[in-house]
Design an enzyme around this catalytic site. Structure first.
Site, PDB file in Angstrom:
ATOM      1  CG  HIS A   1       7.271   1.121 -40.363  1.00  0.00           C
ATOM      2  ND1 HIS A   1       6.534   0.945 -41.506  1.00  0.00           N
ATOM      3  CD2 HIS A   1       8.114   2.146 -40.602  1.00  0.00           C
ATOM      4  CE1 HIS A   1       6.947   1.814 -42.415  1.00  0.00           C
ATOM      5  NE2 HIS A   1       7.898   2.552 -41.891  1.00  0.00           N
TER       6      HIS A   1
ATOM      7  CG  ASP B   1      12.691   7.979 -37.649  1.00  0.00           C
ATOM      8  OD1 ASP B   1      11.509   7.689 -37.947  1.00  0.00           O
ATOM      9  OD2 ASP B   1      13.410   8.717 -38.332  1.00  0.00           O
TER      10      ASP B   1
HETATM   11  C1  SDX Z   1       8.617   6.785 -40.085  1.00  0.00           C
HETATM   12  O1  SDX Z   1       5.280   5.065 -43.257  1.00  0.00           O
HETATM   13  C2  SDX Z   1       6.543   5.139 -43.413  1.00  0.00           C
HETATM   14  O2  SDX Z   1       7.121   4.512 -44.293  1.00  0.00           O
HETATM   15  C3  SDX Z   1       7.268   6.064 -42.428  1.00  0.00           C
HETATM   16  C4  SDX Z   1       8.784   6.028 -42.467  1.00  0.00           C
HETATM   17  C5  SDX Z   1       9.319   6.591 -43.765  1.00  0.00           C
HETATM   18  O3  SDX Z   1      10.441   6.216 -44.134  1.00  0.00           O
HETATM   19  O4  SDX Z   1       8.661   7.497 -44.343  1.00  0.00           O
HETATM   20  O5  SDX Z   1       9.236   4.705 -42.300  1.00  0.00           O
HETATM   21  C6  SDX Z   1       9.369   6.897 -41.365  1.00  0.00           C
HETATM   22  O6  SDX Z   1       7.716   7.562 -39.852  1.00  0.00           O
HETATM   23  C7  SDX Z   1       8.976   5.673 -39.143  1.00  0.00           C
HETATM   24  C8  SDX Z   1       8.077   5.668 -37.857  1.00  0.00           C
HETATM   25  C9  SDX Z   1       8.666   6.700 -36.878  1.00  0.00           C
HETATM   26  N1  SDX Z   1       7.737   6.865 -35.718  1.00  0.00           N
HETATM   27  C10 SDX Z   1       8.082   6.420 -34.496  1.00  0.00           C
HETATM   28  O7  SDX Z   1       9.089   5.786 -34.237  1.00  0.00           O
HETATM   29  C11 SDX Z   1       7.075   6.810 -33.403  1.00  0.00           C
HETATM   30  C12 SDX Z   1       6.823   5.606 -32.490  1.00  0.00           C
HETATM   31  N2  SDX Z   1       6.059   4.625 -33.271  1.00  0.00           N
HETATM   32  C13 SDX Z   1       4.649   4.593 -33.116  1.00  0.00           C
HETATM   33  O8  SDX Z   1       4.046   5.820 -32.833  1.00  0.00           O
HETATM   34  C14 SDX Z   1       3.942   3.690 -34.111  1.00  0.00           C
HETATM   35  O9  SDX Z   1       4.601   2.501 -34.127  1.00  0.00           O
HETATM   36  C15 SDX Z   1       3.750   4.168 -35.531  1.00  0.00           C
HETATM   37  C16 SDX Z   1       3.161   5.536 -35.603  1.00  0.00           C
HETATM   38  C17 SDX Z   1       5.030   4.150 -36.291  1.00  0.00           C
HETATM   39  C18 SDX Z   1       2.786   3.194 -36.172  1.00  0.00           C
HETATM   40  O10 SDX Z   1       1.595   3.402 -35.478  1.00  0.00           O
HETATM   41  P1  SDX Z   1       0.386   2.439 -35.634  1.00  0.00           P
HETATM   42  O11 SDX Z   1       0.293   1.919 -37.030  1.00  0.00           O
HETATM   43  O12 SDX Z   1      -0.821   3.121 -35.068  1.00  0.00           O
HETATM   44  O13 SDX Z   1       0.807   1.259 -34.719  1.00  0.00           O
HETATM   45  P2  SDX Z   1      -0.058   0.013 -34.653  1.00  0.00           P
HETATM   46  O14 SDX Z   1      -1.492   0.348 -34.784  1.00  0.00           O
HETATM   47  O15 SDX Z   1       0.495  -0.987 -35.628  1.00  0.00           O
HETATM   48  O16 SDX Z   1       0.177  -0.441 -33.132  1.00  0.00           O
HETATM   49  C19 SDX Z   1      -0.201  -1.733 -32.796  1.00  0.00           C
HETATM   50  C20 SDX Z   1      -0.055  -1.791 -31.286  1.00  0.00           C
HETATM   51  C21 SDX Z   1      -0.914  -0.775 -30.540  1.00  0.00           C
HETATM   52  O17 SDX Z   1      -1.167  -1.365 -29.277  1.00  0.00           O
HETATM   53  P3  SDX Z   1      -2.611  -2.178 -29.086  1.00  0.00           P
HETATM   54  O18 SDX Z   1      -3.693  -1.181 -29.393  1.00  0.00           O
HETATM   55  O19 SDX Z   1      -2.551  -3.341 -30.056  1.00  0.00           O
HETATM   56  O20 SDX Z   1      -2.598  -2.636 -27.632  1.00  0.00           O
HETATM   57  O21 SDX Z   1       1.310  -1.493 -30.926  1.00  0.00           O
HETATM   58  C22 SDX Z   1       1.307  -0.372 -30.067  1.00  0.00           C
HETATM   59  C23 SDX Z   1       0.018   0.372 -30.288  1.00  0.00           C
HETATM   60  O22 SDX Z   1      -0.325   1.116 -29.136  1.00  0.00           O
HETATM   61  N3  SDX Z   1       2.466   0.448 -30.458  1.00  0.00           N
HETATM   62  C24 SDX Z   1       3.391   0.869 -29.608  1.00  0.00           C
HETATM   63  C25 SDX Z   1       4.337   1.538 -30.407  1.00  0.00           C
HETATM   64  N4  SDX Z   1       3.952   1.499 -31.690  1.00  0.00           N
HETATM   65  C26 SDX Z   1       2.786   0.816 -31.709  1.00  0.00           C
HETATM   66  N5  SDX Z   1       3.502   0.761 -28.271  1.00  0.00           N
HETATM   67  C27 SDX Z   1       4.602   1.332 -27.715  1.00  0.00           C
HETATM   68  N6  SDX Z   1       5.570   1.989 -28.411  1.00  0.00           N
HETATM   69  C28 SDX Z   1       5.454   2.117 -29.758  1.00  0.00           C
HETATM   70  N7  SDX Z   1       6.389   2.757 -30.447  1.00  0.00           N
END
Ligand code: SDX
Length: 392
Positions: free
Chosen positions: A271, A328
């Site tokens: 998130h 989700d």
């Molecule tokens: C919603 O904003 C809101 O409030 C949204 C929401 C709402 O109510 O409106 O809460 C609803 O959109 C919830 C999120 C739903 N999306 C997903 O579940 C998709 C999977 N999640 C990811 O794509 C991701 O976690 C995000 C998009 C939610 C957040 O992305 P970020 O901010 O780019 O993640 P980050 O930069 O904090 O990641 C840090 C690290 C990275 O790795 P490094 O570069 O440090 O090595 O964590 C990794 C990312 O690659 N990472 C994941 C991951 N999410 C982050 N690795 C594997 N699986 C994941 N899901």
């Protein structure tokens, strides 16, 4: 404790905004609508009451909520000509694409701009949006199934109408199932607002140009559709079904999620704000157990989800990045148990988020906020001389 933050001098152009609607603490996993905790609202209130709270700022009295529901019912009939628009879509069009188009098309049938300075006009626009959006959202499913489009029944409740609009056929009435209606009501509350997430920020910035409420909500629907945002609930189910089809090996998919050469991400995890648990995920996980038990559904997908969650919460990669299940991760399991088809999951997210979008649009307009204009850090070429084509 009050959630007050110090705004830096660049605040005006920072793209951040001030709001009285929702408070989030990503470190502590706190979510409050107008000061009330999500836990109390989810367990003691209902979706229409929470919608009123978000939009008008206070929990309604019995008279106020009765009037609100009555006034929404004035607008639940959708212009028959809107059917010509939905008929123009191919049968397999994604419901979110149809919903964004139909929502924008509502402007054509309600062209009068809303004068937000006139409270009665703004109130009517709110009721009209709450009434019509629910109907057209279910039309996207009816179209996909080849069913006749249904009409809202003004003698029944808002969430019960959702199930009727989706599943009632000319061959017989929809039999109300309290467990299903109550579960959906709770899920809609949990999705109702979430501060300045991607789709809500979209609604605010589109509305800041004084584009209408329907046009702004339509833009929010498109933003929510993305698999990194609201589209994640559909992507979670597709991921769980794939894991199930491949023998249920959760560890294999964890490894894929950690492999930087693999674009696969564990859907429903992580998130932008919650760097601890998402309070909504905890409530939905409990609701998933309760609903499946109440409906007598033994869905192996739920076991795969729990196995995946346990493995991820133990895994160093996920722990070190504070990746926890988000709203989700479990919601799709409940929707599936309620008979909702996967491609409709994000439409349900939009129905839940509608009052939040309306509340945020209303706040931005009533506060006369300036047009949204985020700035940038320029990283392109410095000044250079033009080169005639034959010299390139
Ligand atoms: C919603 O904003 C809101 O409030 C949204 C929401 C709402 O109510 O409106 O809460 C609803 O959109 C919830 C999120 C739903 N999306 C997903 O579940 C998709 C999977 N999640 C990811 O794509 C991701 O976690 C995000 C998009 C939610 C957040 O992305 P970020 O901010 O780019 O993640 P980050 O930069 O904090 O990641 C840090 C690290 C990275 O790795 P490094 O570069 O440090 O090595 O964590 C990794 C990312 O690659 N990472 C994941 C991951 N999410 C982050 N690795 C594997 N699986 C994941 N899901």
């Amino acid at each position: 404790e009050t959630g007050a933050v110090t705004l830096d001098p660049g605040f005006k152009n920072s793209g951040a905004c001030k709001s009285e609607i929702t408070f989030l603490d990503g470190e502590e996993g706190i979510l409050r609508y107008r000061g009330y905790s999500i836990e109390q609202l989810a367990s003691q209130s209902n979706f229409l009451e929470v919608s009123y709270l978000l939009i008008f700022g206070e929990l309604p009295t019995k008279e106020q909520i009765t009037k609100f529901e009555t006034d929404i019912r004035k607008y639940t009939l959708v212009n028959e000509e809107m059917k010509n628009i939905i008929d123009g879509f191919p049968k397999n069009a994604h419901p979110m694409g149809i919903l964004a188009s139909l929502t924008s098309a509502l402007t054509a049938f309600n062209p009068q701009p809303v004068n937000v300075a006139v409270e009665a006009e703004l109130y009517d626009a709110v009721c009209k949006t709450m009434g019509k959006f629910l109907v057209i959202a279910t039309w996207t499913f009816r179209k996909n199934m080849g069913y006749p489009l249904n009409y809202y029944d003004n003698t029944k409740g808002y969430v019960e109408n959702f199930m009727r609009l989706m599943f009632e056929l000319p061959t017989g009435p929809y039999e109300k199932n309290e467990t299903i209606v109550n579960a959906l009501d709770k899920l809609f509350i949990l999705h109702a607002d979430h501060e300045q997430n991607c789709s809500t920020s979209t609604v605010r910035i589109v509305g800041s140009s004084h584009a209408g409420l329907f046009a702004s909500i339509s833009a929010g629907v498109s933003a929510l559709w993305g698999p990194l945002h609201g589209g994640a609930n559909q992507a979670v189910l597709e991921m769980l079904e794939e894991i199930q089809a491949n023998g249920g090996d959760a560890d294999k998919y964890l490894a894929k999620a950690k492999d930087k050469n693999d674009p696969f991400r564990l859907m429903g995890f992580g998130h932008r704000v919650y760097k601890n648990f998402d309070p909504r995920a905890k409530i939905i996980k409990k609701a998933a157990d309760d609903v499946l038990e109440a409906l007598g559904v033994d869905d192996p997908i739920l076991l795969i989800a729990k196995k995946l969650e346990e493995a991820a919460l133990e895994d160093e990669y996920f722990k070190s990045r504070n990746l926890y299940p988000n709203v989700d991760f479990y919601s799709g399991i409940i929707y599936r148990a309620l008979g909702i088809p996967t491609e409709m999951f994000t439409v349900l997210f939009a129905i839940g988020r509608l009052p939040g979008w309306i509340a945020q649009w209303k706040e931005m307009r009533v506060n006369k906020e300036p047009i949204g204009r985020p700035r940038q850090i320029y990283t392109g070429h410095p000044l250079r001389e033009f080169v005639p084509q034959d010299a390139r």
